[in-house]
Structure formats: structure tokens, C-alpha cells
Design a protein around this motif. Sequence first.
Motif, mmCIF file in Angstrom:
data_model
loop_
_atom_site.group_PDB
_atom_site.id
_atom_site.type_symbol
_atom_site.label_atom_id
_atom_site.label_comp_id
_atom_site.label_asym_id
_atom_site.label_seq_id
_atom_site.Cartn_x
_atom_site.Cartn_y
_atom_site.Cartn_z
ATOM 1 N N LYS A 62 -8.268 4.307 3.737
ATOM 2 C CA LYS A 62 -8.454 4.378 5.193
ATOM 3 C C LYS A 62 -7.524 3.352 5.856
ATOM 4 O O LYS A 62 -7.410 2.223 5.379
ATOM 5 N N GLY A 63 -6.846 3.755 6.907
ATOM 6 C CA GLY A 63 -5.931 2.844 7.600
ATOM 7 C C GLY A 63 -4.513 2.894 7.036
ATOM 8 O O GLY A 63 -3.578 2.383 7.632
ATOM 9 N N LEU A 64 -4.375 3.502 5.847
ATOM 10 C CA LEU A 64 -3.041 3.569 5.222
ATOM 11 C C LEU A 64 -2.343 4.897 5.533
ATOM 12 O O LEU A 64 -1.119 4.965 5.627
ATOM 13 N N ILE B 226 -7.021 12.247 9.130
ATOM 14 C CA ILE B 226 -7.163 13.698 9.029
ATOM 15 C C ILE B 226 -6.683 14.275 7.681
ATOM 16 O O ILE B 226 -7.072 15.358 7.291
ATOM 17 N N ILE B 227 -5.841 13.506 6.938
ATOM 18 C CA ILE B 227 -5.384 14.043 5.637
ATOM 19 C C ILE B 227 -6.066 13.362 4.444
ATOM 20 O O ILE B 227 -5.812 13.721 3.302
ATOM 21 N N ILE B 228 -6.946 12.377 4.727
ATOM 22 C CA ILE B 228 -7.596 11.646 3.615
ATOM 23 C C ILE B 228 -8.369 12.600 2.677
ATOM 24 O O ILE B 228 -8.204 12.533 1.453
ATOM 25 N N SER C 153 4.237 -2.773 7.332
ATOM 26 C CA SER C 153 5.455 -3.153 6.615
ATOM 27 C C SER C 153 5.297 -3.087 5.093
ATOM 28 O O SER C 153 6.276 -2.999 4.367
ATOM 29 N N TYR C 154 4.063 -3.139 4.607
ATOM 30 C CA TYR C 154 3.810 -3.144 3.156
ATOM 31 C C TYR C 154 3.550 -1.733 2.627
ATOM 32 O O TYR C 154 3.344 -1.540 1.430
ATOM 33 N N LEU C 155 3.537 -0.757 3.524
ATOM 34 C CA LEU C 155 3.054 0.592 3.163
ATOM 35 C C LEU C 155 4.131 1.503 2.594
ATOM 36 O O LEU C 155 5.222 1.604 3.152
ATOM 37 N N SER C 156 3.801 2.180 1.495
ATOM 38 C CA SER C 156 4.684 3.219 0.968
ATOM 39 C C SER C 156 3.812 4.346 0.422
ATOM 40 O O SER C 156 2.647 4.118 0.083
ATOM 41 N N SER C 157 4.393 5.538 0.286
ATOM 42 C CA SER C 157 3.631 6.671 -0.255
ATOM 43 C C SER C 157 3.169 6.341 -1.679
ATOM 44 O O SER C 157 2.044 6.675 -2.062
ATOM 45 N N THR D 283 2.521 8.558 5.489
ATOM 46 C CA THR D 283 1.656 7.375 5.654
ATOM 47 C C THR D 283 1.624 6.997 7.139
ATOM 48 O O THR D 283 2.390 7.552 7.942
ATOM 49 N N ASN D 284 0.795 6.016 7.466
ATOM 50 C CA ASN D 284 0.770 5.550 8.860
ATOM 51 C C ASN D 284 2.085 4.867 9.238
ATOM 52 O O ASN D 284 2.436 4.804 10.414
#
Length: 162
Positions: free
Chosen positions: A142-144, A148-150, A124-128, A14-15
Motif C-alpha cells: 500500500k502506498g507503493l 486500484i491495482i493492488i 525516490s526509492y521506488l521501483s517495480s 508504481t506510484n
Amino acid sequence: MNRGVYPGSFDPITNGHLDIIKRSARVFDEVIVAVLLNPNKKGLFSVQERVEFIERCTKDLPNVKVKSFSGLLIDFMEQNGSKVIIKGLRAVSDFEYEFQMALMNNKLNPEIETVFMMTNSEFSYLSSSSVKQVAMFGGCIKGLVPDIIIPDIMKKIKKCNR
Ligand code: COD
């Protein structure tokens, strides 16, 4: 050489992960991103796919290498000549789990240190898992994750939803 190992499942990257990799690459001479091959936990992506995604997203970072491993992390550390584990911290819930892992790894090999990088507030809220859930139910990722892998993520999700 000051070499750090950033281990994880990265299913997918993830980002939030990428931010930790970029920041670590500024602190260490070399960073090895170590993708866990866990035969007991089937991920959405194969380990080969996860490694390839990370390689693509880090191709502009010359001191970052990507490898996979199975078994104990401390054995991988020894085989790769590193004494520093890099971890990202998002919330108190991460802390409890990471605290236990850091102590266990240090108990198994007292030369190993774990260093923690605070998440970027943007991620901070992001997880796979949350990314996979959003994508599964047709939301926009998008943004998460790196742009390039979307397409690859969407292709896999479509295949699984069939
Ligand atoms: N911002 C900042 N950091 C983040 C973010 C974010 N948005 N998202 C995740 N992170 C951090 C996590 O906190 C973690 O440090 C890392 O990124 C990787 O995250 P994940 O979710 O991809 O990976 P995990 O937590 O499932 O990885 C677990 C390991 C593979 C590290 C662990 O299971 C392991 O070391 N296994 C090997 C067996 C072993 O040696 N066990 C230890 C003895 S019990």
C-alpha cells in the motif's frame, strides 16, 4: 501538438511512475505512455496487463494515452508524431544509464530530445522490482502502487508462489 512519450517496462506501474505521468500531463498537450514489449525479458505481468493497469490508473487524465511497442523507441516516436522522450530520474545510478540512452537515441535521430523529470522525494526509492519483491515475501505494498491495482498484483503473486 506538443506530444511527449514516456517509455518504460512498467512491470507493474508504481506510484513513482504515476507521479511522472501526472506531472508530464501538465507540461505536454498529450502524453503517450509506451510499454515495451520485450520478447527476451519475461516480466511478471503480460504487456496487455501492464497497459490495462496504466489505463485504469490514468482514466482521469484525458490527455494521457497508453500504447505498447517493440523494437526501437525512436521508430515508435516517429510513428506517433513525437520528438520528446520523457524519463524519470531517481539517483546517480539512473543518470548513467539514462545519459547513455539519451545520447544513443539522439544519435539515431538528432531531432529527438530527452527531457528528465526529477523523482518526487516521496517516491525516490521506488521501483517495480522492489514492489514485486516486497509483495512476493508477503510485505504490504500500500502506498507503493496505485490502490486500484493492488488486488491484481496480489492475485498474480499468489498464483506464482503456488
Ligand atoms: N520516480 C521517478 N521515475 C521513475 C521511478 C520513480 N520512483 N521509477 C521509475 N522511474 C522512471 C525510470 O527512470 C524510467 O525513466 C521510467 O520511469 C520507466 O521505468 P521502468 O523501470 O519501468 O522502465 P525501463 O527503465 O526498464 O525502460 C527502458 C526502456 C523501455 C525505456 C528502454 O529499454 C527502451 O527504450 N527500449 C527500446 C529499445 C531502444 O530503443 N533502445 C535505445 C537504443 S539502445
